[in-house]
Design an enzyme around this catalytic site. Structure first.
Site, PDB file in Angstrom:
ATOM      1  N   ASP A 153      -7.469  -1.023  -2.051  1.00  0.00           N
ATOM      2  CA  ASP A 153      -5.907   0.108  -2.327  1.00  0.00           C
ATOM      3  C   ASP A 153      -5.483   0.365  -3.315  1.00  0.00           C
ATOM      4  OD1 ASP A 153      -3.570   0.667  -1.213  1.00  0.00           O
ATOM      5  OD2 ASP A 153      -2.471  -1.523  -2.112  1.00  0.00           O
ATOM      6  N   GLY A 162       0.536   8.243  -2.691  1.00  0.00           N
ATOM      7  CA  GLY A 162       1.140   8.703  -2.129  1.00  0.00           C
ATOM      8  C   GLY A 162       2.040  10.016  -2.498  1.00  0.00           C
ATOM      9  N   CYS A 211      -4.860   0.417   3.176  1.00  0.00           N
ATOM     10  CA  CYS A 211      -3.593   1.234   2.742  1.00  0.00           C
ATOM     11  C   CYS A 211      -3.085   2.597   3.483  1.00  0.00           C
ATOM     12  CB  CYS A 211      -4.651   2.044   1.193  1.00  0.00           C
ATOM     13  SG  CYS A 211      -3.521   3.319   0.455  1.00  0.00           S
ATOM     14  N   CYS A 229       3.456   1.049   4.372  1.00  0.00           N
ATOM     15  CA  CYS A 229       3.144   1.262   3.018  1.00  0.00           C
ATOM     16  C   CYS A 229       2.752  -0.135   3.172  1.00  0.00           C
ATOM     17  CB  CYS A 229       2.961   1.986   2.096  1.00  0.00           C
ATOM     18  SG  CYS A 229       2.749   1.484   0.142  1.00  0.00           S
TER      19      CYS A 229
HETATM   20  N1  DGL Z   1      -0.689   0.994  -0.516  1.00  0.00           N
HETATM   21  C1  DGL Z   1      -0.307   2.303  -0.145  1.00  0.00           C
HETATM   22  C2  DGL Z   1      -0.201   2.383   1.474  1.00  0.00           C
HETATM   23  O1  DGL Z   1       0.124   1.062   2.158  1.00  0.00           O
HETATM   24  C3  DGL Z   1       0.206   3.546  -0.723  1.00  0.00           C
HETATM   25  C4  DGL Z   1       0.491   3.176  -2.482  1.00  0.00           C
HETATM   26  C5  DGL Z   1       0.625   4.487  -3.159  1.00  0.00           C
HETATM   27  O2  DGL Z   1       1.460   5.512  -3.167  1.00  0.00           O
HETATM   28  O3  DGL Z   1      -0.870   4.320  -3.950  1.00  0.00           O
HETATM   29  O4  DGL Z   1       0.248   3.461   1.772  1.00  0.00           O
END
Ligand code: DGL
Length: 210
Positions: free
Chosen positions: A7, A40, A69, A176
């Site tokens: 992630d 993101g 992610c 997310c």
């Molecule tokens: N954990 C990521 C997801 O599932 C996003 C986090 C980020 O913006 O880096 O989309």
């Protein structure tokens, strides 16, 4: 067997925990790209470049890599499969299909990063499963950064509750992995809303793959 989990930051650890519990016989290696998060808020091209570099150490060690992610999956999973053909990748996408099956009001709420919401994969999912539904996508742009810094109390869940109430949503998709830490709080705040996140689905996918 060693399985890789990736992630951008700590969000995927929520998935890792469930995997470690479900597959005690396997070893898991977790890698994140904290110096470049949040993904993101970045372009799809840049996310692809970053992910492909960041997963290299996992690809060298593991025949199965879970992209825990949504942002990295929606931007890069096809490219990863093409670049590393001998590795099996499992990705995460916002759970629109189960949400469409579950809703009775015909309105669902999807919390995801701006990059996920902008992606072609997500548009295709929406087109396939939620064409007849009202899909509300509240602005969660700063959530991952706040969660990463341990400032979850700064996330205004009251605003989200109001958005959900006004639009009559009865299903909330956590699109997310960072947002999974909010699930208990959200469920208390929205007791009648079904909250979906993909941990169990990933366990099933991994079982099927193996
Ligand atoms: N954990 C990521 C997801 O599932 C996003 C986090 C980020 O913006 O880096 O989309």
């Amino acid at each position: 067997m060693t399985i890789g989990v990736f992630d951008s930051g700590s969000g995927g650890r929520n998935i890792l925990e469930v995997l470690e519990w479900s597959f005690p016989e396997f070893d898991f290696v977790y890698i994140s790209d904290t110096k470049n998060l949040p993904y993101g808020l970045k372009s799809a091209e840049l996310i692809r470049e970053l992910v492909s570099k960041a997963v290299k150490p996992l690809v060298e060690k593991c025949s199965v890599v879970i992209i825990a992610c949504n942002t990295a999956t929606t931007a890069a999973i096809e490219h990863l499969r093409a670049e590393f053909p001998s590795t099996k990748f499992i990705g995460l996408e916002p759970m629109l299909k189960p949400a469409a099956r579950l809703t009775q009001t015909g309105a669902i709420c999807v919390c995801a990063t701006p990059a996920t919401l902008r992606s072609r994969n997500y548009s295709q999912l929406k087109h396939k499963y939620t064409r007849e539904l009202k899909v509300i996508e509240p602005d969660c742009a700063d959530w991952a950064g706040l969660i990463e810094r341990g400032e979850t109390d700064k996330i205004n869940l009251e605003t989200l509750r109001e958005i959900i109430r006004v639009s009559s949503c009865d299903v909330l998709v956590l699109g997310c992995t960072h947002y999974h830490v909010l699930k208990t709080r959200l469920q208390k705040l929205l007791p009648k809303i079904k909250i979906l996140e993909p941990s169990d689905a990933i366990v099933e996918q991994l079982k099927n793959l193996l």
